[in-house]
Design a protein around this motif. Structure first.
Motif, PDB file in Angstrom:
ATOM      1  N   THR A   5      10.190   5.843  -9.504  1.00 41.20           N
ATOM      2  CA  THR A   5       9.091   5.070  -8.927  1.00 41.20           C
ATOM      3  C   THR A   5       9.071   3.671  -9.535  1.00 41.20           C
ATOM      4  O   THR A   5       9.247   3.512 -10.742  1.00 41.20           O
ATOM      5  N   THR A 191       9.349   3.201   0.948  1.00 42.54           N
ATOM      6  CA  THR A 191       8.336   2.299   0.405  1.00 42.54           C
ATOM      7  C   THR A 191       7.023   2.542   1.136  1.00 42.54           C
ATOM      8  O   THR A 191       7.007   2.899   2.317  1.00 42.54           O
ATOM      9  N   GLY A 192       5.928   2.372   0.425  1.00 42.93           N
ATOM     10  CA  GLY A 192       4.613   2.486   1.042  1.00 42.93           C
ATOM     11  C   GLY A 192       3.975   3.847   0.855  1.00 42.93           C
ATOM     12  O   GLY A 192       4.638   4.869   0.763  1.00 42.93           O
ATOM     13  N   GLU A 193       2.644   3.846   0.816  1.00 38.98           N
ATOM     14  CA  GLU A 193       1.893   5.078   0.602  1.00 38.98           C
ATOM     15  C   GLU A 193       2.018   6.045   1.774  1.00 38.98           C
ATOM     16  O   GLU A 193       2.021   7.257   1.589  1.00 38.98           O
ATOM     17  N   SER A 194       2.125   5.508   3.000  1.00 49.21           N
ATOM     18  CA  SER A 194       2.181   6.404   4.162  1.00 49.21           C
ATOM     19  C   SER A 194       3.440   7.263   4.134  1.00 49.21           C
ATOM     20  O   SER A 194       3.391   8.468   4.446  1.00 49.21           O
ATOM     21  N   LYS A 195       4.561   6.679   3.730  1.00 49.24           N
ATOM     22  CA  LYS A 195       5.796   7.462   3.639  1.00 49.24           C
ATOM     23  C   LYS A 195       5.721   8.470   2.488  1.00 49.24           C
ATOM     24  O   LYS A 195       6.259   9.572   2.589  1.00 49.24           O
ATOM     25  N   LYS A 196       5.042   8.102   1.414  1.00 43.05           N
ATOM     26  CA  LYS A 196       4.867   9.049   0.305  1.00 43.05           C
ATOM     27  C   LYS A 196       4.066  10.258   0.775  1.00 43.05           C
ATOM     28  O   LYS A 196       4.375  11.403   0.401  1.00 43.05           O
ATOM     29  N   GLN A 197       3.071  10.035   1.624  1.00 41.99           N
ATOM     30  CA  GLN A 197       2.267  11.137   2.139  1.00 41.99           C
ATOM     31  C   GLN A 197       3.088  12.036   3.062  1.00 41.99           C
ATOM     32  O   GLN A 197       2.950  13.264   3.021  1.00 41.99           O
ATOM     33  N   GLU A 200       5.248  14.171   0.854  1.00 40.52           N
ATOM     34  CA  GLU A 200       4.474  15.253   0.252  1.00 40.52           C
ATOM     35  C   GLU A 200       4.240  16.376   1.254  1.00 40.52           C
ATOM     36  O   GLU A 200       4.283  17.566   0.900  1.00 40.52           O
ATOM     37  N   TRP A 226      11.373   5.036  -4.727  1.00 36.69           N
ATOM     38  CA  TRP A 226      10.120   4.717  -4.028  1.00 36.69           C
ATOM     39  C   TRP A 226       9.358   3.592  -4.725  1.00 36.69           C
ATOM     40  O   TRP A 226       9.287   3.520  -5.951  1.00 36.69           O
ATOM     41  N   ALA A 228       5.568   1.249  -3.927  1.00 38.94           N
ATOM     42  CA  ALA A 228       4.363   1.160  -3.096  1.00 38.94           C
ATOM     43  C   ALA A 228       4.507   0.074  -2.042  1.00 38.94           C
ATOM     44  O   ALA A 228       5.239  -0.886  -2.218  1.00 38.94           O
TER      45      ALA A 228
END
Length: 228
Positions: A5, A191-197, A200, A226, A228
């Motif tokens: 990260t 990259t980005g929170e949406s892809k992290k979600q 998950e 990854w 943000a």
């Protein structure tokens, strides 16, 4: 899955580009040539720039794409155009690029021709960089496509298949899961929170046909890169 990260995309690109170069140089030292499969989209643009500005023996590197839209190489939707304009520049202009498109109206009619072309690449691929869509597709292994079972079939002899997604434009050509898994170093670049979600969500379930990225994550040592 190992997770790396970073505080920013710039930091990720700097570290990741050096890691890739090290792996390619190891491949060259071992085999005389090295190879890398990259993915299209906006996410890798900064990485491509960092790689193109890194001085190594790119003349001994083979580059291709994990998948491609079945469009002309001068079309703005072409991953090849993106790679040529952003990666095959500077030092990296000396690399050998293997196109996934051919002069056929239907990608299915070009599978043999393109397969023969990429068979000349140094294999197994030293580096594979995958992306992931909001629906959990990776390369062009789309959950919505009629070809998803074929794409995830580990008993196939095909490196490449034609794919017609129903939730995205353009027919595609894509490496199969079996071909992707044969790569020696596999990275998932997000990259980005949406892809992290989305990731998950993928990790929380096991239906590979619903989210094909699961088929990679469950069978390979994948490193997540990854920011943000």
């Amino acid at each position: 899955m190992k997770q790396s990260t970073f505080e920013s995309a710039e930091q990720l690109n700097s570290v990741f580009s050096q890691r890739i170069v090290e792996l390619l140089e190891q491949g060259i030292a071992k085999k005389g040539r090295a190879s890398i499969l990259v993915s299209g989209g906006r996410t890798p643009l900064g990485l491509f720039k960092a790689l193109s500005e890194t001085n190594m023996d790119w003349s001994k590197v083979d580059i291709s794409l994990a998948d491609e839209r079945w469009v002309s190489t001068d079309d703005d939707a072409s991953n090849e155009k993106l790679v040529r304009n952003n990666l095959l520049q500077g030092y990296a202009s000396k690399a050998s690029f293997y196109s996934l498109v051919a002069d056929k109206a239907d990608a299915a009619d070009a599978i043999d021709e393109v397969s023969a072309r990429v068979s000349a690449m140094s294999q197994p691929f030293d580096v594979l960089i995958l992306g992931m869509g909001e629906d959990g597709h990776t390369a062009s292994l789309f959950p919505c496509s009629a070809q998803i079972q074929q794409g995830l079939d580990l008993n196939t002899d095909q490196q490449l298949i034609a794919v017609t997604p129903t939730t995205a434009p353009h027919q595609r050509i894509s490496f199969t899961l079996k071909a992707l898994l044969s790569s020696q170093n596999i990275f998932l670049h997000l990259t980005g929170e949406s892809k992290k979600q989305v990731l998950e969500q993928a990790l929380a379930g096991d239906d590979e046909f619903a989210m094909p990225i699961r088929a990679v994550l469950s069978r390979a040592d994948v490193e997540l890169m990854w920011a943000a």
